[in-house]
Write a protein that holds these residues in place. Structure first.
Motif, short mmCIF file in Angstrom:
data_model
loop_
_atom_site.label_atom_id
_atom_site.label_comp_id
_atom_site.label_asym_id
_atom_site.label_seq_id
_atom_site.Cartn_x
_atom_site.Cartn_y
_atom_site.Cartn_z
N ASP A 123 -1.22 -0.66 12.04
CA ASP A 123 0.31 -0.30 12.34
C ASP A 123 0.58 0.61 13.14
N PRO A 128 0.94 -1.38 -0.09
CA PRO A 128 -0.01 0.08 -0.04
C PRO A 128 0.81 1.35 0.10
N LYS A 150 1.67 3.04 3.35
CA LYS A 150 2.59 2.31 4.24
C LYS A 150 3.95 2.40 3.77
N HIS A 169 -5.45 -8.81 8.62
CA HIS A 169 -6.27 -7.82 9.31
C HIS A 169 -5.48 -6.12 8.98
N TRP A 170 -4.39 -6.29 8.10
CA TRP A 170 -3.58 -4.94 8.11
C TRP A 170 -4.39 -3.86 7.84
N ASN A 171 -4.26 -2.57 8.59
CA ASN A 171 -4.53 -1.30 7.97
C ASN A 171 -3.51 -0.41 8.58
N PHE A 172 -3.51 0.77 8.04
CA PHE A 172 -2.68 1.90 8.51
C PHE A 172 -2.65 2.08 10.10
N TRP A 173 -3.96 2.05 10.51
CA TRP A 173 -4.02 2.39 12.05
C TRP A 173 -3.66 1.29 12.79
#
Length: 219
Positions: A174, A9, A12, A168-172
């Motif tokens: 991280d 992304p 990211k 389940h990755w997303n920016f938040w």
């Protein structure tokens, strides 16, 4: 040439570039001090380099500060890990300062700030198909497994956390992992397996026997 997957992304990758660039610039005095201290206490080389599997298992060279000395007995045999890990090396590991050179790996695109930890090349043949999915994203300095036990949990639990992160990755997420990592580092939680100075070697889910890890795994 560094391989950067097309499906990373954009937000990211931009975040990784910003953090690694500013991190290397701002922390350069600290990096120099640590390098000089390693020369004084552990000798040369300063950096530990090793081939590790990255995205889709593609190999790259990871950079870390060397935490162990190169000491041998009178017969020319390398001393056990616990004898070569001195007070300064223990400090570097406990504070995770030995991980700072991985900012170079992040800048190059070998790694991300957050993702499953890059382990050993020989583990690639030992994963189950489900565990191997941990390589569907870039490896990271910290990850979901690191804030949920780090080296104090079993390999199987680590890999379950890694695969959960992939799904389940997303920016938040991280951002949450980074914030909790800072807190864990300050508390120095889960640095080692109980009774060990480094994680036991992963031999495969069915035959993992907790053998003592080699210096090359965690140094």
């Amino acid at each position: 040439m560094t391989f950067l997957p097309d499906d990373v992304p954009l937000n990211k990758r931009v975040f990784d570039l910003l953090v690694s660039t500013f991190g290397l610039l701002i922390l350069s005095p600290l990096l120099l001090i640590i390098a000089l201290a390693i020369m004084l206490f552990n000798g040369l080389p300063i950096l530990f380099r090793q081939l590790r599997p990255g995205y889709q298992g593609r190999p790259f060279i990871i950079y870390k500060f060397r935490t162990m000395t190169d000491e041998f007995d009178f017969q020319g045999r390398q001393l056990p890990d616990e004898n070569r890990l001195k007070r300064f090396g223990k400090f570097l590991r406990a504070t995770s300062l030995d991980e700072l050179p991985e900012l170079v790996n992040i800048f190059k695109g070998d790694m991300s700030l957050v993702g499953p930890r890059p382990l050993l090349m020989q583990y690639l043949t030992r994963y189950t198909p489900e565990q191997a999915r941990r390589h569907d994203v870039l490896p990271g300095i910290t990850g979901w497994a690191q804030i949920n036990g780090r080296n104090a949990i079993t390999w199987e639990d680590k890999f379950r956390h890694d695969v959960w992160y992939v799904d389940h990755w997303n920016f938040w997420l991280d951002m949450k992992i980074i914030a909790e990592t800072i807190w864990k580092v300050l508390k120095r939680e889960g640095v080692n397996e109980p009774g060990r100075i480094s994680a036991g070697e992963f031999m495969g889910t069915e035959k993992s026997n907790g053998l003592h890890a080699q210096d090359t795994l965690e140094n």
